[in-house]
Design a protein around this motif. Structure first.
Motif, PDB file in Angstrom:
ATOM      1  N   THR A  17      -1.269 -60.436 -20.832  1.00 26.35           N
ATOM      2  CA  THR A  17      -1.501 -60.644 -22.325  1.00 26.35           C
ATOM      3  C   THR A  17      -2.661 -60.066 -23.078  1.00 26.35           C
ATOM      4  O   THR A  17      -3.024 -59.509 -24.066  1.00 26.35           O
ATOM      5  CB  THR A  17      -1.207 -61.988 -22.889  1.00 26.35           C
ATOM      6  N   LEU A  18      -3.546 -60.307 -22.247  1.00 24.28           N
ATOM      7  CA  LEU A  18      -5.167 -60.269 -22.434  1.00 24.28           C
ATOM      8  C   LEU A  18      -5.434 -58.678 -22.186  1.00 24.28           C
ATOM      9  O   LEU A  18      -6.057 -58.005 -23.014  1.00 24.28           O
ATOM     10  CB  LEU A  18      -6.141 -60.761 -21.566  1.00 24.28           C
ATOM     11  N   VAL A  19      -5.069 -57.819 -21.166  1.00 18.79           N
ATOM     12  CA  VAL A  19      -5.218 -56.714 -20.742  1.00 18.79           C
ATOM     13  C   VAL A  19      -4.608 -55.519 -21.785  1.00 18.79           C
ATOM     14  O   VAL A  19      -5.271 -54.655 -22.194  1.00 18.79           O
ATOM     15  CB  VAL A  19      -5.035 -56.437 -19.242  1.00 18.79           C
ATOM     16  N   VAL A 170     -17.144 -52.522 -22.278  1.00 18.71           N
ATOM     17  CA  VAL A 170     -17.337 -53.712 -22.922  1.00 18.71           C
ATOM     18  C   VAL A 170     -16.003 -54.464 -22.773  1.00 18.71           C
ATOM     19  O   VAL A 170     -15.981 -55.619 -22.525  1.00 18.71           O
ATOM     20  CB  VAL A 170     -17.642 -53.515 -24.352  1.00 18.71           C
ATOM     21  N   THR A 171     -14.984 -53.903 -22.793  1.00 19.64           N
ATOM     22  CA  THR A 171     -13.581 -54.428 -22.689  1.00 19.64           C
ATOM     23  C   THR A 171     -13.668 -55.218 -21.207  1.00 19.64           C
ATOM     24  O   THR A 171     -12.968 -56.263 -21.142  1.00 19.64           O
ATOM     25  CB  THR A 171     -12.590 -53.617 -22.712  1.00 19.64           C
ATOM     26  N   THR A 172     -13.880 -54.168 -20.352  1.00 17.40           N
ATOM     27  CA  THR A 172     -13.999 -55.019 -18.784  1.00 17.40           C
ATOM     28  C   THR A 172     -14.760 -56.041 -18.712  1.00 17.40           C
ATOM     29  O   THR A 172     -14.415 -57.180 -18.242  1.00 17.40           O
ATOM     30  CB  THR A 172     -14.253 -53.803 -17.858  1.00 17.40           C
ATOM     31  N   LEU A 173     -16.058 -56.121 -19.317  1.00 18.34           N
ATOM     32  CA  LEU A 173     -16.933 -57.303 -19.246  1.00 18.34           C
ATOM     33  C   LEU A 173     -16.291 -58.391 -20.001  1.00 18.34           C
ATOM     34  O   LEU A 173     -16.491 -59.487 -19.616  1.00 18.34           O
ATOM     35  CB  LEU A 173     -18.327 -56.890 -19.801  1.00 18.34           C
ATOM     36  N   THR A 174     -15.796 -58.148 -21.027  1.00 25.45           N
ATOM     37  CA  THR A 174     -14.945 -59.090 -21.805  1.00 25.45           C
ATOM     38  C   THR A 174     -13.818 -59.745 -20.874  1.00 25.45           C
ATOM     39  O   THR A 174     -13.674 -61.077 -20.996  1.00 25.45           O
ATOM     40  CB  THR A 174     -14.365 -58.835 -23.257  1.00 25.45           C
ATOM     41  N   PHE A 175     -12.994 -58.979 -20.234  1.00 22.55           N
ATOM     42  CA  PHE A 175     -12.054 -59.646 -19.424  1.00 22.55           C
ATOM     43  C   PHE A 175     -12.350 -60.445 -18.336  1.00 22.55           C
ATOM     44  O   PHE A 175     -11.853 -61.477 -18.329  1.00 22.55           O
ATOM     45  CB  PHE A 175     -11.306 -58.167 -18.683  1.00 22.55           C
ATOM     46  N   PHE A 176     -13.560 -60.068 -17.633  1.00 20.34           N
ATOM     47  CA  PHE A 176     -14.158 -61.019 -16.479  1.00 20.34           C
ATOM     48  C   PHE A 176     -14.703 -62.258 -17.280  1.00 20.34           C
ATOM     49  O   PHE A 176     -14.612 -63.161 -16.520  1.00 20.34           O
ATOM     50  CB  PHE A 176     -15.095 -60.106 -15.752  1.00 20.34           C
ATOM     51  N   LEU A 177     -15.068 -62.383 -18.417  1.00 19.96           N
ATOM     52  CA  LEU A 177     -15.554 -63.204 -18.972  1.00 19.96           C
ATOM     53  C   LEU A 177     -14.726 -64.195 -19.441  1.00 19.96           C
ATOM     54  O   LEU A 177     -14.867 -65.458 -19.427  1.00 19.96           O
ATOM     55  CB  LEU A 177     -16.730 -63.106 -20.061  1.00 19.96           C
ATOM     56  N   THR A 178     -13.460 -63.610 -19.768  1.00 21.88           N
ATOM     57  CA  THR A 178     -12.211 -64.502 -20.442  1.00 21.88           C
ATOM     58  C   THR A 178     -11.341 -64.935 -19.309  1.00 21.88           C
ATOM     59  O   THR A 178     -10.828 -66.079 -19.533  1.00 21.88           O
ATOM     60  CB  THR A 178     -11.456 -63.386 -21.376  1.00 21.88           C
ATOM     61  N   THR A 179     -11.553 -64.495 -17.990  1.00 23.92           N
ATOM     62  CA  THR A 179     -10.586 -64.842 -16.878  1.00 23.92           C
ATOM     63  C   THR A 179     -10.761 -66.363 -16.649  1.00 23.92           C
ATOM     64  O   THR A 179      -9.746 -67.216 -16.443  1.00 23.92           O
ATOM     65  CB  THR A 179     -10.824 -63.937 -15.838  1.00 23.92           C
ATOM     66  N   PRO A 180     -11.760 -66.937 -16.474  1.00 24.76           N
ATOM     67  CA  PRO A 180     -12.023 -68.367 -16.501  1.00 24.76           C
ATOM     68  C   PRO A 180     -11.368 -69.378 -17.324  1.00 24.76           C
ATOM     69  O   PRO A 180     -10.917 -70.430 -17.066  1.00 24.76           O
ATOM     70  CB  PRO A 180     -13.419 -68.543 -16.046  1.00 24.76           C
TER      71      PRO A 180
END
Length: 797
Positions: A17-19, A170-180
């Motif tokens: 849903t995020l990706v 930017v999107t990849t960075l956002t994904f890794f920050l949102t996973t937790p």
């Protein structure tokens, strides 16, 4: 693809849903940016080149006018500063190339031969600009520019790719920050899911999910735990209800069946299996029709068909089931079409054992249509059978109705009591039942009377059969205690054929024939024939029964009087005999000969006597002057009244009620009635004579032993039978009889009255004989009481 995504875990779905939106957004944004940049680039380039072509055209006007090629080339040389311009051409007014400028003298890029057909346009990565040179409205020439935009396009794409790289980073960075953060949602849900799986596998509803956070998932966990608590409580209730349902289902006193449309037993409770003599497992898959009585199979098929045709209705029916041990049980079936858990139609059938009620009903029906004493059909059932035969009389068949009346049955009843009489009727009922033809129908109509219907039988055959029955009953010996009795039977036969009218008339015909058999000596068989005079007379008498009854209720009778005159003395007071007449609905007066035989035969004479006495006394009481001048009034009494104690009490009450002098009333009784009831007649006469009333013996001389009985009858008058009186002038035997009766009467102290005095000769001869009184048409005909007058004996009319 959707199917594969559906089976992913919550965590993977959250990640997806995020990706997925991010990737789609990047793709669409990049595509939109590329298209926007290229479009903007193409527009700007075209506008710039058109502007530049216009400027070059304006500057080249003079060159074209003066054919100055150098000036024209100089003007086109401006385009050399633009790297993407490959060729620039200046055309004169005739459309011929005037000047051409090409980079690196590349022969691949040429000026079009015909400029008139060219327009400004993009062709893949190339751009062609065509700009006419005008002087007012005159075209002086055309500027043509051809540009190759591959290199500028590529620079735009490089720029867009760089921009796309930045966005992806930017999107990849956002994904890794949102996973937790996603784990904060997925972990509690996974724990909840693990609990649900464990509860589902173990069916242990006491397990509870662990609450991690106080967010919406925490609320969901609390709700789930509460729901599981409710489910646990409901599961316990459901388990209890299921156990109770199974107990109610299996132990239900009714038989519960669930059957398919074809009649196969899908399920049955223990009661149903037990009633059929089997166990539940033995019945599964068997056809319900196997247990139906063969006579009732169509009824069960019709019940199933009705349920299928009307699924919303409840259908009921009664029929017999055949148990495993061949027993029959009557059941009341209630059936309805239902849907099972698989949405398949089946029939729910409830069988209620009504064998006892059905047997009771049959017993009641049997008792309603049969005689309790003999077990034969009763009068109601017999009437129904007659009506059925009458309804079928048009088919040409001949049937016979027989009316049987036992002779001498009263002797058994009076001698040994009603128990003996009942036993005699039971035994005779069995005798009759056993000696009938196979299809004949016998019924007890009441008392000692029986009715017999002979089907498909002629009168001759019926007569022979009835003679056989008569002989069998005549030979029957009834024993009771130490006594033995024999009885006979009188039988009347009536034919049921196409000319028969109705059941009532048929019974009357057979009854009349039976009475004719009794009148002819009893223990006989008599056939009703339409031209039988004896039966016609009896039929007429039977018709008078209802008329007499109605006449007594509505006072249709009326009183007449016939004067009785003294022959020797000149009495100055009235002496008459009271006579009764019947006034019909049309006002006609009917003489007593028409209705008195019926009244005497059918035990209505006493009632008629009471009517005459009460109305006569009332009339006399309302006529005091007439009563004062009355010498004697004669009133006839029937033979039945002489043995009726109630009549004595009635006459005494009437004397008291109307205050009638007893010495002015003379009661007339016939000789035959007096002799038949000599003891009762004597007591009756003595009782009233003690009160002052007189008595006259009517029709004297008609009996065989008149003189022998005369001394035992305390009467005051002898009325000589008119059969002797009317012919005394011409018949010496009649004259001798009248003389003898008159002399004997006088010797015994009785006065004599001669009837049928029809003329003066008879009157004068009676006077010579010394007869005391005369009565007859020669003196006066009977007239209504109000018309009675005093008659002089010496002037007969």
């Amino acid at each position: 693809m959707i199917k594969s995504i559906e089976n992913l875990s919550i965590r993977r779905k959250l990640l997806l849903t995020l990706v997925f939106p991010s990737v789609i957004s990047l793709l669409f944004a990049s595509l939109f940016l590329v298209l926007l940049e290229i479009s903007e680039f193409q527009k700007n380039t075209r506008d710039d080149l058109l502007t530049l072509a216009t400027i070059i055209g304006n500057r080249s006007t003079a060159a074209l006018l003066f054919h100055d090629t150098d000036l024209a080339k100089e003007n086109l040389g401006v385009l050399n500063s633009l790297p993407y311009v490959q060729v620039a051409c200046l055309y004169d007014g005739r459309g011929s190339v005037f000047v051409k400028v090409s980079k690196n003298n590349d022969e691949n890029f040429k000026c079009p031969l015909f400029i008139e057909s060219e327009k400004s346009r993009f062709n893949a990565a190339n751009l062609s600009i065509v700009q006419p040179i005008k002087d007012n409205t005159e075209i002086l020439g055309t500027v043509y520019i051809y540009a190759n935009l591959v290199e500028p396009y590529w620079r735009k794409i490089q720029f867009t790719g760089l921009l796309f790289f930045v966005l992806v980073s930017v999107t990849t960075l956002t994904f890794f920050l949102t996973t937790p953060l996603l784990r904060l949602i997925s972990i509690p849900i996974k724990k909840l899911l693990d609990t649900v799986t464990e509860i589902s596998d173990s069916k242990d509803y006491s397990l509870r999910a662990v609450k991690v956070n106080n967010d919406e998932v925490g609320v969901l966990v609390d709700a789930f735990n509460a729901l599981i608590g409710t489910v646990e409580a409901q599961n316990q209730s459901l388990t209890w209800a299921k156990d109770r349902y199974l107990a109610l289902y299996d132990d239900n006193p009714t038989m519960l069946f669930n059957i398919s449309k074809s009649g196969l037993i899908l399920s049955v409770n223990r009661t149903g299996a037990k009633q059929l003599g089997l166990i539940v497992d033995d019945l599964h898959g068997r056809s319900i029709f196997h247990f139906m009585h063969s006579d009732d199979l169509p009824i069960m098929h019709a019940l199933v068909e009705d349920c299928l045709m009307n699924p919303l209705s409840i259908h009921k029916q009664e029929f017999k089931l055949v148990c495993y041990d061949k027993r029959f049980i009557w059941v009341k079936a209630t059936a309805k079409l239902v849907d099972n858990e698989n949405q398949q139609c089946s029939l729910l059938v409830v069988f209620e054992d009504v064998t006892e009620a059905h047997d009771l009903t049959e017993t009641i029906i049997f008792q309603a249509s049969h005689d309790a004493l003999t077990g034969l059909a009763n009068r109601s059932e017999f009437d129904k059978r007659i009506n059925q035969l009458v309804a079928l009389r048009a088919d040409g068949s001949e049937n016979v109705l027989c009316y049987l009346d036992l002779d001498q049955f009263k002797v058994v009843n009076d001698t040994c009591g009603h128990l003996a009489g009942d036993e005699l009727l039971r035994q005779l009922g069995d005798v009759l039942r056993k000696n009938l033809r196979k299809n004949d129908f016998i019924a007890r109509l009441g008392g000692d009377e029986f009715g017999l219907l002979m089907y498909q039988c002629s009168l001759g055959q019926a007569f022979q059969a009835c003679e056989k029955i008569r002989d069998i009953i005549n030979d029957f010996q009834f024993c009771w205690e130490d006594r033995s009795f024999k009885v006979g039977v009188s039988i009347g036969i009536s034919s049921i054929n196409a000319t028969s009218s109705n059941a009532v008339d048929l019974l009357k015909e057979a009854d009349s024939a039976c009475y004719a058999a009794k009148d002819r000596g009893r223990n006989r068989v008599h056939i009703f024939l339409p031209d039988d005079e004896e039966l016609a007379q009896r039929h007429g008498e039977m018709q008078w029964v209802s008329k007499i009854q109605r006449g007594l209720e509505k006072n249709s009778f009326c009183l007449y009087g016939q004067p009785i005159v003294s022959i020797a003395d000149n009495e100055e007071k009235m002496h008459f005999e009271t006579l009764v007449r019947y006034r019909d609905d049309n006002g006609f007066i009917i003489p007593p000969g028409a209705f008195l035989p019926a009244a005497e035969r059918y035990n209505m004479a006493s009632a008629l006597d009471r009517w005459v006495i009460s109305h006569l006394f009332e009339w006399l009481a309302n006529k005091p002057d007439f009563l004062e001048n009355l010498s004697l009034c004669s009133v006839n009494l029937s033979g039945v009244s002489l043995s009726d104690d109630i009549m004595l009490k009635f006459i005494t009450e009437q004397f008291s009620l109307w205050a009638i002098p007893t010495h002015k009333i003379c009661f007339e009784i016939t000789e035959t009635a007096a002799i038949a009831n000599l003891s009762s007649a004597t007591n009756f006469i003595n009782h009233l004579r003690e009160g002052g009333s007189l008595f006259s013996l009517d029709d004297f001389g008609s009996g065989l032993s008149s003189f022998a009985y005369l001394k035992n009858l305390p009467v005051d008058f002898l009325k000589i039978d008119g059969l002797f009186v009317k012919d005394i002038v011409d018949d010496e035997v009649d004259l001798a009889m009248v003389r003898a009766i008159n002399e004997v009467g006088h010797i015994m102290g009785k006065k004599t009255i001669a009837e049928f005095v029809e003329n003066e000769k008879i009157f004068n001869l009676l006077k010579e004989l010394g007869v005391d009184y005369a009565q007859g048409y020669g003196i006066s005909k009977p007239v209504p009481l109000d018309e009675l007058i005093l008659i002089k004996p010496f002037t007969p009319v």
